[in-house]
Design an enzyme around this catalytic site. Sequence first.
Site, PDB file in Angstrom:
ATOM      1  CB  SER A  15      -5.358   0.107  -1.798  1.00 24.53           C
ATOM      2  OG  SER A  15      -4.940  -0.677  -0.726  1.00 24.53           O
ATOM      3  CB  CYS A  16      -1.949  -2.804  -3.104  1.00 23.08           C
ATOM      4  SG  CYS A  16      -1.475  -2.163  -1.498  1.00 23.08           S
ATOM      5  CG  ASP A  17      -2.713  -2.081  -8.837  1.00 20.57           C
ATOM      6  OD1 ASP A  17      -3.806  -2.344  -9.355  1.00 20.57           O
ATOM      7  OD2 ASP A  17      -2.362  -0.924  -8.532  1.00 20.57           O
TER       8      ASP A  17
END
Length: 429
Positions: A15-17
């Site tokens: 997904s994301c960081d």
Amino acid sequence: MDRMGNLSSPVPPSSCDCFVSLPPASAAREVIFGKNSDRPKDEVQEVVYFPAECHAKGTKVQCTYIEVEQVERTHAVILSRPAWLWGAEMGANEHGVCIGNEGVWTKEPVGKEEALLGMDLVRLGLERGSTAHEALQVITALLERYGQGGSCKEEPTPFIYHNTFLLADRKEAWVLETAGRFWAAQRIREGALNISNQLSIGTEITAEHKDLRQHAQKQGWWSGKGEFSFREVFSLIHQPVRMEAAKARYCAGQQLLRKHSGQITAETIMAILSDKSSGICVDSEGFSTTGSMVSILPQDPHLPCIHLITATPDPSRSIFKPFIFVPNIPSFPQVKSPSFGDKDPIKENPRFQSRVDRRHDLYRQHQLALENMGRGQNESQRIQEAMQKFQQQILERMKNLLAGSLTLKPQELADLFFNSVETELKLYK
């Protein structure tokens, strides 16, 4: 997981960081914010600017799926967002507030009904909050009233998640983690941290939904005795593949921040966002890092906040271009996706039954440049060297601007992002 959101691919979706560094972890008296937006591989991310606006009392604003009450004044914002939706993966406002979000799955079931997306909440928080804490209050109030839900991918098969958020301003940062309409938040006053597709707030809760613990007890997730850990109470016992995969990225991010603690700069965060061996920079079959952003928020209120945004995939092969909030910001059509009006698949019923070409000019030219880099060593080296030289020039100019050794005229500041995009396009052509 395949492009339709089914768990059939050997490559789990990321997904994301999100990252933030505050003194004394930062090398200077700056708060540094950064995010990689990891999305479906062929999704286009555009960069858009909206000036501050006044709105008639009682009006509503159409978000991705639902309407909410509009406020009388919205702040100017710069947003990096998937081109099909209203909200944003990450962005900043004129007051030096930055927000990014992450997908998360908890014991609280995801809602199938369309409501606010986490990305809508990012934009609403930026448009309405003049500090990180005020933006957090905006998001939690909207979350409690409208809930979160609806597909987060531009595809017929729904892909639904809840959200965690990282909010920062010149003085502090906040981690906000949600489960349905419930939430917990932690204030961060110093040091560096990251979030990555899992609950991370334990017992260090600064603020929470008023019925959070009562709800946990009612569901049988917490006995009501001893310390209350949001992470332990609301995390799934058996994590989805995507969340298990995120643990390694989360740990790698922590280690990289610790390694550079006390010396963290914008370049440090850019290097972390570009790190492929850790999985933070994603380039997989189904998901990839489709956009990245790093913001420098000086603690000296007389210095400008500088936001550096790629508008293209893969930060290891992209250029972070600077934006500063000043009057007379021009539009940037080179990074704005085409509009499809009523024929847009998101407006059809049922949604997403067809696909449209959302590529903007910079996205097209960047992809062609990457293809050319793959064809021959000489061409690859030429493009890489030109990109690295231009990126270094940008960073040097921004350092000098903050140090006071470079002065730019008001219109030069307003044109920073536009001119940087134009220069990047010339590199590719």
